[in-house]
Scaffold this motif. Structure first.
Motif, short mmCIF file in Angstrom:
data_model
loop_
_atom_site.label_atom_id
_atom_site.label_comp_id
_atom_site.label_asym_id
_atom_site.label_seq_id
_atom_site.Cartn_x
_atom_site.Cartn_y
_atom_site.Cartn_z
N LEU A 171 49.20 54.73 -66.11
CA LEU A 171 48.01 54.17 -66.17
C LEU A 171 47.90 52.64 -66.57
O LEU A 171 47.23 51.87 -66.04
N ALA A 172 48.78 52.49 -67.65
CA ALA A 172 49.09 50.90 -67.88
C ALA A 172 49.51 50.05 -66.43
O ALA A 172 48.66 48.67 -66.36
N GLY A 173 50.31 50.49 -65.88
CA GLY A 173 50.75 49.81 -64.44
C GLY A 173 49.45 49.75 -63.59
O GLY A 173 49.36 48.64 -63.01
N ILE A 174 48.93 50.76 -63.52
CA ILE A 174 47.85 50.85 -62.63
C ILE A 174 46.83 49.67 -63.03
O ILE A 174 45.97 49.06 -62.16
N LEU A 175 46.40 49.65 -64.37
CA LEU A 175 45.66 48.68 -64.94
C LEU A 175 45.86 47.44 -64.73
O LEU A 175 45.19 46.40 -64.19
N TRP A 176 47.39 46.99 -64.89
CA TRP A 176 48.03 45.79 -64.89
C TRP A 176 47.65 45.38 -63.25
O TRP A 176 47.39 43.98 -62.90
N LEU A 177 48.14 46.11 -62.41
CA LEU A 177 47.81 45.87 -60.90
C LEU A 177 46.45 45.57 -60.52
O LEU A 177 46.28 44.69 -59.98
N GLY A 178 45.41 46.61 -61.05
CA GLY A 178 44.24 46.27 -60.68
C GLY A 178 43.59 44.81 -61.18
O GLY A 178 42.87 43.96 -60.62
N LEU A 179 44.13 44.60 -62.28
CA LEU A 179 43.73 43.15 -63.13
C LEU A 179 44.33 42.05 -62.49
O LEU A 179 43.77 41.20 -62.08
N THR A 180 45.63 42.23 -61.92
CA THR A 180 46.40 41.21 -61.26
C THR A 180 45.57 40.76 -59.81
O THR A 180 45.31 39.76 -59.43
N VAL A 181 45.56 41.71 -59.29
CA VAL A 181 44.83 41.99 -57.73
C VAL A 181 43.35 41.33 -57.82
O VAL A 181 43.18 40.25 -57.20
N ALA A 182 42.64 41.74 -58.82
CA ALA A 182 41.29 41.32 -59.04
C ALA A 182 41.17 39.89 -59.40
O ALA A 182 40.33 39.04 -58.63
N PHE A 183 42.31 39.34 -60.25
CA PHE A 183 42.22 38.13 -60.74
C PHE A 183 42.66 37.00 -59.68
O PHE A 183 42.10 35.87 -59.24
N GLU A 184 43.58 37.62 -58.63
CA GLU A 184 44.00 36.65 -57.41
C GLU A 184 42.92 36.32 -56.55
O GLU A 184 42.75 35.30 -56.23
N PHE A 185 42.25 37.54 -56.18
CA PHE A 185 41.25 37.54 -55.29
C PHE A 185 40.08 36.69 -55.70
O PHE A 185 39.34 35.71 -55.04
N PHE A 186 39.69 36.68 -57.34
CA PHE A 186 38.81 36.04 -57.73
C PHE A 186 39.06 34.45 -57.70
O PHE A 186 38.01 33.57 -57.29
N MET A 187 40.16 34.17 -57.90
CA MET A 187 40.97 32.68 -57.90
C MET A 187 40.67 32.08 -56.51
O MET A 187 40.14 31.10 -56.45
N VAL A 188 41.08 32.84 -55.65
CA VAL A 188 41.17 32.32 -54.38
C VAL A 188 39.64 32.34 -53.69
O VAL A 188 39.43 30.96 -53.21
N VAL A 189 39.06 33.21 -53.65
CA VAL A 189 37.63 33.32 -52.88
C VAL A 189 36.72 32.53 -53.80
O VAL A 189 35.79 31.71 -53.44
N MET A 190 36.43 32.95 -55.07
CA MET A 190 35.35 32.38 -55.93
C MET A 190 35.59 30.99 -56.45
O MET A 190 34.82 30.25 -56.24
N LEU A 191 36.77 30.78 -57.10
CA LEU A 191 36.92 29.38 -57.92
C LEU A 191 37.48 28.68 -56.94
O LEU A 191 36.97 27.11 -56.69
#
Length: 132
Positions: free
Chosen positions: A70-90
């Motif tokens: 579950l921690a790995g899934i959480l880290w994966l989700g946070l990483t992908v969400a942050f990556e896409f937020f940075m590229v698309v939104m910021l």
């Protein structure tokens, strides 16, 4: 409670990613083709994240294999969400710019970093510092 700790423990990984990026841009990036720099940077990111996960597994070991998954899934989700937020939104770049790094056929190996991020908590618990 441990998953909350691991959610918060993901935040220093951002700092490691920034350090990795700065090293890429200043130390070897200017001397390598962009693809080679990307590949080397991906490899060093995995090593940095693995070292951090080993340390974290010593100071905050996960109680079960399920928690580690579950921690790995959480880290994966946070990483992908942050990556896409940075590229698309910021950065205001198109979504395709972020997706380009997932193209293994063209030598882009970022997806392997994501696999490592997802597997590290479990691997550390099973084989490394978190082993009981």
């Amino acid at each position: 409670m441990t998953l909350l700790v691991y959610a918060l423990a993901w935040l220093p990984m951002l700092g490691l990613a920034v350090i990795n990026g700065v090293i890429r841009e200043t130390v070897y990036g200017p001397y390598l083709p962009e693809l080679a720099a990307h590949q080397l940077s991906s490899l060093t990111a995995v090593f940095l994240f693995a070292a951090y996960a080993l340390w974290l597994g010593r100071v905050r070991p996960l109680a079960s294999a399920l928690q580690a998954v579950l921690a790995g899934i959480l880290w994966l989700g946070l990483t992908v969400a942050f990556e896409f937020f940075m590229v698309v939104m910021l950065q205001g770049r198109p979504l395709t710019d972020a997706l380009d790094d997932y193209d293994l056929a063209s030598g882009r190996v970022w997806v392997l970093v994501l696999v490592a991020v997802a597997v590290l908590p479990w691997a550390v618990r099973r084989f490394g510092a978190g082993r009981r």
